[in-house]
Motif scaffolding. Structure first.
Motif, PDB file in Angstrom:
ATOM      1  N   GLU A   9       0.785  -1.142   0.265  1.00 57.85           N
ATOM      2  CA  GLU A   9       0.036  -0.024   0.070  1.00 57.85           C
ATOM      3  C   GLU A   9       0.798   1.187  -0.069  1.00 57.85           C
ATOM      4  OE1 GLU A   9      -2.910   0.261   3.049  1.00 57.85           O
ATOM      5  OE2 GLU A   9      -3.552   2.147   2.354  1.00 57.85           O
ATOM      6  N   VAL A  10       1.891   1.188   0.971  1.00 55.31           N
ATOM      7  CA  VAL A  10       2.869   2.231   0.928  1.00 55.31           C
ATOM      8  C   VAL A  10       3.377   2.802  -0.587  1.00 55.31           C
ATOM      9  CG1 VAL A  10       5.283   3.123   1.675  1.00 55.31           C
ATOM     10  CG2 VAL A  10       3.558   2.064   3.052  1.00 55.31           C
ATOM     11  N   GLU A  11       3.748   1.537  -1.160  1.00 52.68           N
ATOM     12  CA  GLU A  11       4.547   1.859  -2.818  1.00 52.68           C
ATOM     13  C   GLU A  11       3.457   2.039  -3.640  1.00 52.68           C
ATOM     14  OE1 GLU A  11       7.635  -1.818  -2.942  1.00 52.68           O
ATOM     15  OE2 GLU A  11       5.517  -2.300  -3.319  1.00 52.68           O
ATOM     16  N   ARG A  12       2.252   1.850  -3.474  1.00 53.10           N
ATOM     17  CA  ARG A  12       1.035   2.405  -4.423  1.00 53.10           C
ATOM     18  C   ARG A  12       0.733   3.852  -4.089  1.00 53.10           C
ATOM     19  NH1 ARG A  12      -1.719  -2.679  -3.348  1.00 53.10           N
ATOM     20  NH2 ARG A  12      -2.872  -1.429  -1.965  1.00 53.10           N
ATOM     21  N   LEU A  13       0.757   4.107  -2.797  1.00 49.47           N
ATOM     22  CA  LEU A  13       0.371   5.387  -2.408  1.00 49.47           C
ATOM     23  C   LEU A  13       1.575   6.610  -2.744  1.00 49.47           C
ATOM     24  CD1 LEU A  13      -0.948   6.084   1.250  1.00 49.47           C
ATOM     25  CD2 LEU A  13      -1.930   6.999  -0.952  1.00 49.47           C
ATOM     26  N   LEU A  58       1.435   9.755  -4.946  1.00 54.18           N
ATOM     27  CA  LEU A  58       1.316  11.037  -4.447  1.00 54.18           C
ATOM     28  C   LEU A  58       2.852  11.610  -4.725  1.00 54.18           C
ATOM     29  CD1 LEU A  58      -0.555  10.185  -1.076  1.00 54.18           C
ATOM     30  CD2 LEU A  58      -1.119  11.483  -3.027  1.00 54.18           C
ATOM     31  N   PHE A  59       3.789  10.913  -4.791  1.00 54.96           N
ATOM     32  CA  PHE A  59       5.053  11.457  -4.951  1.00 54.96           C
ATOM     33  C   PHE A  59       5.481  11.901  -6.319  1.00 54.96           C
ATOM     34  CE2 PHE A  59       8.032   9.682  -1.250  1.00 54.96           C
ATOM     35  CZ  PHE A  59       6.969   9.968  -0.579  1.00 54.96           C
ATOM     36  N   TYR A  60       6.235  13.074  -6.439  1.00 58.31           N
ATOM     37  CA  TYR A  60       6.614  13.444  -7.773  1.00 58.31           C
ATOM     38  C   TYR A  60       8.399  12.711  -7.862  1.00 58.31           C
ATOM     39  CZ  TYR A  60       8.938  16.273 -11.455  1.00 58.31           C
ATOM     40  OH  TYR A  60       9.950  16.454 -12.462  1.00 58.31           O
ATOM     41  N   GLN A  61       8.563  12.127  -8.891  1.00 65.45           N
ATOM     42  CA  GLN A  61      10.065  11.738  -8.906  1.00 65.45           C
ATOM     43  C   GLN A  61      10.507  11.830 -10.330  1.00 65.45           C
ATOM     44  OE1 GLN A  61      12.031  10.427  -6.202  1.00 65.45           O
ATOM     45  NE2 GLN A  61      13.441  10.754  -7.839  1.00 65.45           N
ATOM     46  N   PRO A  62      11.248  12.561 -10.537  1.00 66.35           N
ATOM     47  CA  PRO A  62      11.795  12.751 -11.886  1.00 66.35           C
ATOM     48  C   PRO A  62      12.466  11.660 -12.249  1.00 66.35           C
ATOM     49  CG  PRO A  62      12.678  14.633 -10.590  1.00 66.35           C
ATOM     50  CD  PRO A  62      12.260  13.626  -9.815  1.00 66.35           C
ATOM     51  N   LYS A  63      12.635  11.130 -13.753  1.00 64.51           N
ATOM     52  CA  LYS A  63      12.981  10.091 -14.153  1.00 64.51           C
ATOM     53  C   LYS A  63      14.122  10.238 -15.191  1.00 64.51           C
ATOM     54  CE  LYS A  63       9.307   6.483 -13.206  1.00 64.51           C
ATOM     55  NZ  LYS A  63       8.040   7.038 -13.025  1.00 64.51           N
ATOM     56  N   HIS A  64      15.078   9.060 -15.225  1.00 65.18           N
ATOM     57  CA  HIS A  64      16.121   9.060 -16.064  1.00 65.18           C
ATOM     58  C   HIS A  64      15.401   8.810 -17.640  1.00 65.18           C
ATOM     59  CE1 HIS A  64      19.271   7.768 -18.765  1.00 65.18           C
ATOM     60  NE2 HIS A  64      20.246   8.238 -17.818  1.00 65.18           N
ATOM     61  N   ALA A  65      15.605   9.388 -18.604  1.00 63.08           N
ATOM     62  CA  ALA A  65      14.795   9.081 -19.918  1.00 63.08           C
ATOM     63  C   ALA A  65      14.846   7.698 -20.514  1.00 63.08           C
ATOM     64  CB  ALA A  65      15.440  10.236 -20.920  1.00 63.08           C
ATOM     65  N   CYS A  66      15.788   6.985 -19.994  1.00 64.44           N
ATOM     66  CA  CYS A  66      16.068   5.612 -20.502  1.00 64.44           C
ATOM     67  C   CYS A  66      14.902   4.794 -19.559  1.00 64.44           C
ATOM     68  CB  CYS A  66      17.600   5.169 -20.262  1.00 64.44           C
ATOM     69  SG  CYS A  66      18.536   5.834 -21.438  1.00 64.44           S
ATOM     70  N   GLU A  67      14.569   5.081 -18.620  1.00 65.77           N
ATOM     71  CA  GLU A  67      13.451   4.681 -17.907  1.00 65.77           C
ATOM     72  C   GLU A  67      11.960   4.704 -18.579  1.00 65.77           C
ATOM     73  OE1 GLU A  67      13.237   5.109 -13.568  1.00 65.77           O
ATOM     74  OE2 GLU A  67      15.265   5.819 -13.679  1.00 65.77           O
ATOM     75  N   VAL A  68      11.865   5.626 -19.412  1.00 62.87           N
ATOM     76  CA  VAL A  68      10.507   6.073 -19.906  1.00 62.87           C
ATOM     77  C   VAL A  68      10.590   5.711 -21.285  1.00 62.87           C
ATOM     78  CG1 VAL A  68       9.242   8.082 -20.148  1.00 62.87           C
ATOM     79  CG2 VAL A  68      10.785   8.025 -18.442  1.00 62.87           C
ATOM     80  N   VAL A  69      11.577   5.933 -22.175  1.00 61.30           N
ATOM     81  CA  VAL A  69      11.555   5.739 -23.605  1.00 61.30           C
ATOM     82  C   VAL A  69      11.976   4.176 -24.108  1.00 61.30           C
ATOM     83  CG1 VAL A  69      11.789   8.133 -24.026  1.00 61.30           C
ATOM     84  CG2 VAL A  69      13.814   6.603 -24.082  1.00 61.30           C
ATOM     85  N   ASN A  70      11.567   3.979 -25.184  1.00 56.20           N
ATOM     86  CA  ASN A  70      12.062   2.523 -25.536  1.00 56.20           C
ATOM     87  C   ASN A  70      13.141   2.674 -26.502  1.00 56.20           C
ATOM     88  OD1 ASN A  70      11.075   3.510 -27.997  1.00 56.20           O
ATOM     89  ND2 ASN A  70       8.918   2.624 -27.985  1.00 56.20           N
ATOM     90  N   ALA A  71      13.595   1.403 -26.878  1.00 55.16           N
ATOM     91  CA  ALA A  71      14.997   1.381 -27.771  1.00 55.16           C
ATOM     92  C   ALA A  71      14.745   2.174 -28.973  1.00 55.16           C
ATOM     93  CB  ALA A  71      15.355  -0.113 -28.048  1.00 55.16           C
ATOM     94  N   GLU A  72      13.700   2.298 -29.838  1.00 57.16           N
ATOM     95  CA  GLU A  72      13.341   2.931 -31.010  1.00 57.16           C
ATOM     96  C   GLU A  72      13.530   4.270 -30.878  1.00 57.16           C
ATOM     97  OE1 GLU A  72       9.619   2.078 -32.652  1.00 57.16           O
ATOM     98  OE2 GLU A  72       9.880   3.764 -34.291  1.00 57.16           O
TER      99      GLU A  72
END
Ligand code: MN
Ligand code: MN
Length: 467
Positions: free
Chosen positions: A6-10, A14-28
């Protein structure tokens, strides 16, 4: 796979966490970014000064069907024009379907970069060596500009009015130039200077020759020989330096950085790394709803002053002319205009973490960086984008899957900097700074991430394609 607690889901909710682009975009998408950056590197190598950037962009625009703007002509949706301001700034525009009174979609970036400008009387001989006196342009750490290969770019206007383009040191086989520095063995006194004083402005002298003009017995024979070479090559004499803009810039080409080739090292990322994506985006969009404008401007590095900088009226006049031929009031057009002011941000550097505040720093590979404001000393000298416009921009970027982050330039009171945003905001348009994080900014060899460059392009394109 284990169930999320539940903590992870919450936290996810609720949290804002900037991400490394490689975690978001695909190989293409990564491959797209790498391909896009090949074009960017070619632009960097072809355009090391604002004049060369304007020439490059005008040629590219013409090849894509843009024509020179004619203020007496009536344009229809889809028409593509450019306005070249004195060879040092260029405005690209694509007419949209919506009435102009709904405002234009504007992106603005600068194409001048820090460098060493030759003084009006540059050439002298000392101890059988010929040198150029320089006056540095923009904010530099002067010691960084010694002992690196330099090339010479610019234009000279001869006594008779003829204009001569100068470009020496870029082509294979060209000679290059250098600012010398003391050997450590004899630098005991110099090493006691502070870093900012380590190499002084009047010590940034560019070495250009050492062989005398042998047929002459008089003094300054090395200088005479250099002038003879310049006369043979360009037909110029010493007084022609008085009506010239000559710039010494790093001679090395753009290169991939890192074993993974994830970054680009080059001179002049600030701000060509925003100028190129902003131009490519306007080139890519077909039949836009809004009228699109990309303004590539000069003189940002010295405060946007001068008739080719954005503190001049040239962009306002261009939009006023567009408005007039459409039968609109230009102040209505400007007031409804939305602008991405595109400039670089200082990327977090793990070697120098103390100047950044991690929660509000930009990181390479976290995507295009949005700066709500820049400035210094209590947000002085900046435009602070409204919450409403920030909201619009983040909704747009999220909808289009553009990776972005939000940041400040550095710690509060650590220093600061400005962009052209405030000059655009003074025209009563909505504007926010958006650009690419840069390592070693204002050095002769700056570093950016390829994914961030591509995300800047995606951001401008999404902004231009809005309905
Ligand atoms: Mn800049
Ligand atoms: Mn700069």
């Amino acid at each position: 796979m284990s169930e999320k607690t539940e903590v992870e889901r919450l936290k996810e909710k609720l949290f804002y966490q900037p991400k490394h682009a490689c975690e978001v975009v695909n190989a293409e998408e990564v491959a797209n970014a790498d391909r896009f950056c090949e074009g960017y590197k070619a632009f960097l190598n072809a355009a090391k000064t604002e004049r060369e950037a304007v020439t490059y962009m005008e040629e590219t625009a013409r090849a894509l069907g843009f024509t020179e703007y004619d203020r007496d002509k009536k344009y229809v949706p889809g028409d593509k024009v450019f306005y070249n301001n004195r060879g040092k700034a260029i405005v690209l525009a694509v007419m949209g379907k919506k009435p102009l009174r709904e405002g234009v979609r504007l992106s603005a970036a600068h194409i001048d970069s820090p460098r060493l400008d030759l003084k009006p009387n540059p050439l002298y001989e000392d101890s059988a060596m010929a040198l150029f006196k320089t006056h540095y342009y923009g904010g530099i750490k002067k010691y960084q500009w010694t002992c690196i290969p330099l090339s010479l770019h610019g234009v000279m206007i001869k006594k008779d009015g003829e204009s001569v383009k100068v470009n020496i040191g870029e082509d294979a086989g060209d000679p290059q130039f250098v600012v010398t520095d003391l050997l450590p063995h004899l630098a005991a006194e110099q090493m006691k200077r502070t870093l900012s004083d380590g190499v002084r402005g009047e010590e940034l002298n560019v070495l250009v020759g050492s062989r005398p003009f042998c047929a002459d017995e008089g003094s300054e024979k090395v200088k005479l020989n250099i002038l003879q070479i310049l006369f043979e090559k360009y037909g110029v004499t010493e007084s022609d330096f008085l009506s010239a803009e000559l710039e010494a810039v790093p001679a090395f080409p753009a290169r991939d950085i890192g074993l993974d080739r994830s970054m680009i090292g080059a001179y002049g990322h600030d701000d060509r790394v925003c100028a190129y994506p902003a131009a490519e985006a306007i080139f890519a969009v077909k039949d836009p709803d809004y009228t699109l404008v990309t303004c590539l401007t000069d003189k940002e590095e010295i405060g946007s002053e001068g008739n080719t900088g954005l503190n001049s009226s040239y962009l306002r006049y261009f939009i006023a002319d567009l408005a007039k031929s459409a039968g609109e009031d230009y102040h209505t057009v400007l007031s409804h205009t939305r602008c991405l002011s595109a400039d670089v941000n200082a990327a977090f550097d793990p070697t120098f973490p103390d100047v950044s505040e991690r929660m509000n720093a930009s990181f390479i590979n976290n995507g295009v960086a949005i700066m709500k404001y820049t400035g210094s000393r209590g947000k002085g000298g900046t435009s602070d984008a409204s919450a409403e416009f920030m909201g619009e921009v983040r909704r747009l970027l999220d909808r289009e899957g553009v990776v972005w982050q939000c940041c400040e330039l550095g710690k509060v009171d650590a220093g600061g900097g400005g962009t052209v945003a405030m000059y655009l905001a003074s025209l009563n348009m909505d504007v926010v700074d958006l650009g690419v994080p840069v390592l070693s900014m204002h050095s002769p060899f700056e570093v950016v991430s390829k994914l961030d460059v591509y995300m800047a392009y995606r951001a401008f394109k999404a902004f231009f394609e809005e309905k």
